[in-house]
Design an enzyme around this catalytic site. Structure first.
Site, short mmCIF file in Angstrom:
data_model
loop_
_atom_site.label_atom_id
_atom_site.label_comp_id
_atom_site.label_asym_id
_atom_site.label_seq_id
_atom_site.Cartn_x
_atom_site.Cartn_y
_atom_site.Cartn_z
N ILE A 16 6.11 29.94 46.61
CA ILE A 16 4.65 29.88 46.64
C ILE A 16 4.02 30.93 45.74
O ILE A 16 2.90 30.74 45.26
CB ILE A 16 4.10 30.02 48.08
N SER A 131 3.83 34.89 58.58
CA SER A 131 4.50 33.67 59.03
C SER A 131 4.19 33.44 60.49
O SER A 131 3.94 34.39 61.25
CB SER A 131 6.01 33.83 58.85
N TYR A 157 13.14 39.33 61.36
CA TYR A 157 12.13 38.66 60.54
C TYR A 157 10.79 38.58 61.28
O TYR A 157 9.73 38.86 60.70
CB TYR A 157 12.63 37.26 60.17
#
Length: 273
Positions: A16, A131, A157
């Site tokens: 992206i 995210s 993460y």
């Protein structure tokens, strides 16, 4: 906002970041392409006639060198898009930190810190690529940011992406009065090489037939572009987290102002700032 902006995008050698770089360049902005791979970074930069800078966020000396290059080359930075990141196997960097934590949080925190006076002068926007993993897997313990007690790829993460949102909150609290705006966003489940360096269950989703259900890199790039070209206070609100260009549901820890403040202070201490 100036019609032509100087927009620095990290992690812009593919995915992206590269898509957003191309889209913003087509709109007439001065895009600065930052990536880890010299060859891939140069290829993206050359394709849009943009300057390129190389830095591996797993090495904080390279991040410091990058900050020096950016300060020397660009008297104005309208947007800093902290887009570099990923999920990795358990690994301690040469700097002594968990790689997932360092690449996703500590390195962009350091880069932003080293550019802060330039960002204030420019009344810049700082964009964090976070995210939905921040609410699915994140549960930050300031005394164990590296997750050394019980490391799992998803937890590491999720914590790092939660740190992105908390950093956005605290950056807004500390610097919105000086003209700096901040936002975090989820680009979507993007069909890229994400999770290729881990045994996480996410690897299965990103490297299986499920890929065809995922968002294209161009769509993910447009979500970054929406923030980069938007007007804080009008198009979007500083200090907030976005999904599909709308305020997104967040991890309950995001509401903890003391945690956001504590994460900032702990990050400064870890980086010896």
């Amino acid at each position: 906002m100036p019609e032509q902006q100087t927009i620095v995008i990290t992690g812009a050698s593919d995915g992206i970041g590269a898509a957003a770089a191309r889209q913003l360049s087509e709109k007439g902005h001065r895009v600065v392409v930052v990536g880890r791979s010299p060859e891939k970074t140069a290829a993206v930069a050359d394709s849009i006639s943009a300057p390129a800078h190389v830095a591996d966020f797993a090495d904080l000396e390279q991040v410091r060198a990058l900050a020096g290059e950016l300060r020397a080359a660009y008297p104005r930075i309208d947007v800093l898009a902290n887009n570099a990141g990923g999920i990795f196997t358990q690994e301690t960097t040469a700097d002594g930190f968990d790689k997932t934590l360092q690449v996703n949080h500590l390195a962009p925190f350091l880069l932003t810190h080293l550019l802060l006076d330039r960002l204030v002068e420019s009344r810049a926007r700082v964009i964090q690529t976070s995210s939905v993993g921040h609410r699915a897997f994140g549960r930050i313990d300031l005394d164990d940011l590296d997750n050394r007690r019980a490391w799992r790829a998803e937890k590491a993460y999720g914590d790092a992406k939660l740190a992105n949102v908390l950093f956005t909150k605290e950056l807004h609290r500390r610097f919105s009065g000086k003209g700096v705006s901040a936002a975090a966003f989820h680009p979507g489940g993007i069909a890229t090489n994400f999770a290729s360096d881990t045994s996480s269950v996410m690897r299965f989703a990103y490297h299986s037939p499920l890929r065809h259900l995922m968002t294209s890199v161009d769509t993910g790039g447009r979500r970054l572009v929406w923030l980069a070209e938007g007007t804080p206070g009008v198009t979007w609100q500083s200090g907030e987290y976005y999904e599909r260009n709308k305020p997104g549901k967040v991890n309950p820890q995001v509401a903890d102002a003391d945690l956001a403040r504590g994460l900032w202070q702990r990050s400064e201490a870890m980086l010896e700032l």
